[in-house]
Design a protein around this motif. Structure first.
Motif, short mmCIF file in Angstrom:
data_model
loop_
_atom_site.label_atom_id
_atom_site.label_comp_id
_atom_site.label_asym_id
_atom_site.label_seq_id
_atom_site.Cartn_x
_atom_site.Cartn_y
_atom_site.Cartn_z
N ALA A 327 -31.83 33.34 30.94
CA ALA A 327 -31.26 34.46 31.70
C ALA A 327 -31.35 34.12 33.18
O ALA A 327 -32.40 33.71 33.67
N VAL A 328 -30.24 34.28 33.88
CA VAL A 328 -30.22 33.98 35.31
C VAL A 328 -29.96 35.27 36.10
O VAL A 328 -28.91 35.90 35.95
N LEU A 329 -30.93 35.65 36.92
CA LEU A 329 -30.77 36.84 37.76
C LEU A 329 -30.35 36.37 39.15
O LEU A 329 -31.12 35.73 39.87
N GLY A 330 -29.11 36.66 39.49
CA GLY A 330 -28.59 36.25 40.80
C GLY A 330 -27.58 35.13 40.68
O GLY A 330 -27.82 34.15 39.98
N HIS A 353 -26.30 25.08 31.84
CA HIS A 353 -25.24 25.27 30.85
C HIS A 353 -24.67 23.92 30.42
O HIS A 353 -24.50 23.65 29.22
N LEU A 354 -24.44 23.05 31.38
CA LEU A 354 -23.86 21.74 31.06
C LEU A 354 -24.82 20.89 30.23
O LEU A 354 -24.41 19.98 29.52
N GLN A 355 -26.10 21.21 30.34
CA GLN A 355 -27.08 20.45 29.56
C GLN A 355 -27.40 21.13 28.23
O GLN A 355 -28.37 20.79 27.57
N GLY A 356 -26.59 22.10 27.85
CA GLY A 356 -26.71 22.67 26.51
C GLY A 356 -27.41 24.01 26.41
O GLY A 356 -27.54 24.55 25.32
N GLY A 357 -27.90 24.55 27.54
CA GLY A 357 -28.56 25.86 27.49
C GLY A 357 -27.54 26.98 27.33
O GLY A 357 -26.38 26.84 27.72
N GLN A 358 -27.97 28.09 26.75
CA GLN A 358 -27.10 29.26 26.67
C GLN A 358 -27.45 30.18 27.83
O GLN A 358 -28.48 30.85 27.78
N VAL A 359 -26.61 30.17 28.82
CA VAL A 359 -26.95 30.84 30.07
C VAL A 359 -26.24 32.18 30.18
O VAL A 359 -25.02 32.26 30.00
N THR A 360 -27.00 33.23 30.48
CA THR A 360 -26.38 34.53 30.75
C THR A 360 -26.74 34.95 32.17
O THR A 360 -27.92 34.99 32.53
N VAL A 361 -25.72 35.25 32.96
CA VAL A 361 -25.92 35.54 34.38
C VAL A 361 -25.69 37.02 34.66
O VAL A 361 -24.77 37.62 34.11
N TYR A 362 -26.51 37.56 35.55
CA TYR A 362 -26.22 38.89 36.09
C TYR A 362 -26.41 38.85 37.61
O TYR A 362 -27.39 38.27 38.10
N ASN A 369 -16.69 36.78 41.51
CA ASN A 369 -16.54 35.45 42.11
C ASN A 369 -17.21 34.38 41.26
O ASN A 369 -16.70 33.26 41.14
N ALA A 370 -18.35 34.72 40.66
CA ALA A 370 -19.06 33.74 39.83
C ALA A 370 -18.22 33.39 38.60
O ALA A 370 -18.06 32.22 38.24
N ARG A 371 -17.65 34.41 38.01
CA ARG A 371 -16.84 34.20 36.80
C ARG A 371 -15.62 33.32 37.11
O ARG A 371 -15.25 32.46 36.33
N ALA A 372 -15.05 33.54 38.29
CA ALA A 372 -13.88 32.74 38.66
C ALA A 372 -14.27 31.27 38.82
O ALA A 372 -13.51 30.37 38.46
N LEU A 373 -15.47 31.03 39.32
CA LEU A 373 -15.91 29.65 39.57
C LEU A 373 -16.46 28.99 38.31
O LEU A 373 -16.24 27.81 38.06
N LEU A 377 -19.75 30.30 31.72
CA LEU A 377 -21.08 30.92 31.57
C LEU A 377 -20.90 32.31 30.96
O LEU A 377 -19.83 32.90 31.07
N SER A 378 -21.98 32.83 30.35
CA SER A 378 -21.90 34.22 29.87
C SER A 378 -22.36 35.14 30.99
O SER A 378 -23.24 34.78 31.78
N TYR A 379 -21.78 36.32 31.01
CA TYR A 379 -22.15 37.29 32.04
C TYR A 379 -22.54 38.60 31.39
O TYR A 379 -21.93 39.01 30.40
N ALA A 380 -23.60 39.23 31.92
CA ALA A 380 -24.05 40.51 31.38
C ALA A 380 -23.90 41.58 32.46
O ALA A 380 -24.03 41.28 33.64
N PRO A 381 -23.66 42.82 32.04
CA PRO A 381 -23.40 43.88 33.03
C PRO A 381 -24.63 44.39 33.76
O PRO A 381 -24.50 45.06 34.77
#
Ligand code: UDX
Length: 446
Positions: A327-330, A353-362, A369-373, A377-381
């Motif tokens: 889980a990534v905060l920020g 993520h590129l190394q195989g982790g399942q990353v969820t960002v908030y 902007n993050a999603r566009a770039l 990655l997965s994004y949580a609300p």
């Protein structure tokens, strides 16, 4: 009569400058070549997240009830030239693709487009961050192109605003630096900045190259300060020291000061990284490469922080990212901004993520902007959603709401209670008390 002002380029810098100038009482015309930006701004909407900017804009943009009506926007250079006595150049100067040097094409094209329309006395004032020597080159170009001849001049007036504090930094700057070639230009700029100068803001007059250098030197110094403390964090980790305490202790020395000594995953954003690289590239062209070779080290200390954070995360999940939930905060490069340009947080999320982790960002403001770039990655609300089932939680941008999270409550939704604080702003005691393994950069493990 008060000089009329145009602002060319309505990104971060330009939109803020235009709104602030109108607020100070000037008639202002903002120009951008992107029609959508002009449409948004004309409707009192700001194309990015910047605290307080929308209010200042709406207070001044024509068409709003109760607004001063002093601020309008256009896409026409002819109209801008006709309107203005002072033309601020606020276009961006990004890093060139595949090179360290900065891309001057927006500045060049603004000058090429404006100058042929300058038929009466006008002062073009560069605010963009440029390689030293650009102002002299642009001044010569204006002299060549402007029908007004000598009466169209150039000055350089670097901008030091920080994202997240753009309005405050523009309305109440800590210094105003103007590089000029005539008394007329100096007087005109004194008039433009009369209000902040009357409030006590120092007004420094220099030649053109010094004004250009003030900006790059300031950003080089700030980057150096951050990388210095991050280098100390590396040593603290090796020696079992605590970089947060160390920074506090050296910061009591007035000559050092406490600011910009927050160790963590390092600096990012649209300015510091590209500005130090462009500065090195320019010094090389001038035959002074050696003088700035230390900036290469500053850059690499900074980039190493990101890799180190990825390694600590891998270690935390048992040596491999495969199957690990992170889980990534920020996502933004700093709090109170929606800017993800060269963001250490998003860079780290992407690497994992590129190394195989399942990353969820908030992130509170940077999701779009993050999603566009990084669309993969997965994004949580919410932060709560992002950490659900996580094997490790990374705190990568120090938004206030992350400091207010309740570790006990989050503990119930994660798979493993592991938190890595990439910004050294969470309270280790609080997290440890709630049963978390808390780790930070440059601090002892327990
Ligand atoms: C910077 C300069 O501060 C500003 O004067 C200039 O005009 C443009 O560049 P900005 O990019 O908005 O402004 O951000 P800043 O607040 O300087 O932060 C830059 C980066 O450094 C962020 O990623 C921040 O998280 C990081 N940082 C800052 C640290 O890692 N540690 C610190 O102690 C301070």
């Amino acid at each position: 009569m008060a000089p009329k002002v145009t602002v060319i380029g309505t990104g971060y810098l330009g939109a803020t400058h235009a709104a602030a100038m109108a607020d100070l009482g000037f008639e202002v015309l903002g120009l951008d070549v992107v029609q959508e930006k002009i449409d948004m701004l004309s409707q009192g909407r700001v194309p990015m997240f910047e605290p307080g900017l929308e209010e200042v804009l709406r207070r001044n943009v024509a068409g709003f009830e109760g607004s001063s009506g002093r601020l309008r926007f256009t896409t026409s250079y002819a109209e801008a030239a006709e309107f203005g006595d002072v033309h601020f150049l606020c276009v961006n100067t990004p890093q060139r693709h595949g090179e360290y040097a900065c891309d001057m094409s927006y500045v060049d094209s603004a000058v090429e487009s404006l100058a042929p329309h300058l038929t009466r006395p006008a002062l073009v004032v560069g605010k963009s961050t440029v390689p030293v020597g650009s102002a002299a080159r642009l001044a010569a170009r204006i002299a060549e192109l402007a029908p007004a001849g000598d009466e169209a001049q150039l000055a350089w007036n670097p901008e030091f605003l920080r994202e997240g504090f753009a309005v405050q930094d523009t309305m109440h700057p800590d210094r105003i630096v103007v590089g000029v070639t005539s008394e007329w230009a100096e007087e005109l700029l004194r008039e433009v900045y009369a209000t902040p100068v009357a409030e006590g803001t120092p007004f420094l007059v220099t030649d053109l190259p010094t004004a250009e250098l003030v900006k790059t030197a300031a950003n080089a110094f700030l980057s150096t300060k951050i990388s210095f403390i991050n280098a100390m964090a590396e040593v603290c980790e090796a020696a079992d020291g605590d970089v947060v305490k160390l920074a506090e202790a050296i910061g009591h020395d007035d000559r050092i000061g406490k600011k910009f000594l927050r160790a963590g995953i390092g600096f990012g954003g649209g300015c510091l990284p590209k500005d130090i690289r462009a500065f090195m590239a320019r010094a090389g062209e001038l035959g002074a490469a050696e003088a700035l070779s230390f900036l290469r080290e500053i850059d690499s200390i900074n980039m190493r922080r990101r890799v180190h954070m990825v390694e600590l995360t891998r270690e935390a999940v048992g040596g491999s990212f495969l199957g690990a939930r992170v889980a990534v905060l920020g996502a933004t490069f700093k709090p109170d901004s929606d800017d993800v340009r060269d963001s250490p947080a998003l860079n780290i999320a992407g690497q994992i993520h590129l190394q195989g982790g399942q990353v969820t960002v908030y992130d509170p403001k940077g999701m779009e902007n993050a999603r566009a770039l990084f669309p993969t990655l997965s994004y949580a609300p919410t932060a709560q959603e992002a950490v659900r089932g996580a094997d490790v939680v990374l705190h990568l941008t120090e938004w206030r709401e992350f400091g207010e999270l309740d570790p006990a409550q989050l503990a119930e939704t994660v798979t493993h209670r592991r938190i890595l604080d990439g910004r050294n702003t969470l309270d280790p005691q609080l997290w440890r008390k709630a049963g978390w393994t808390y780790r930070a950069l440059g601090r002892p493990n327990a």
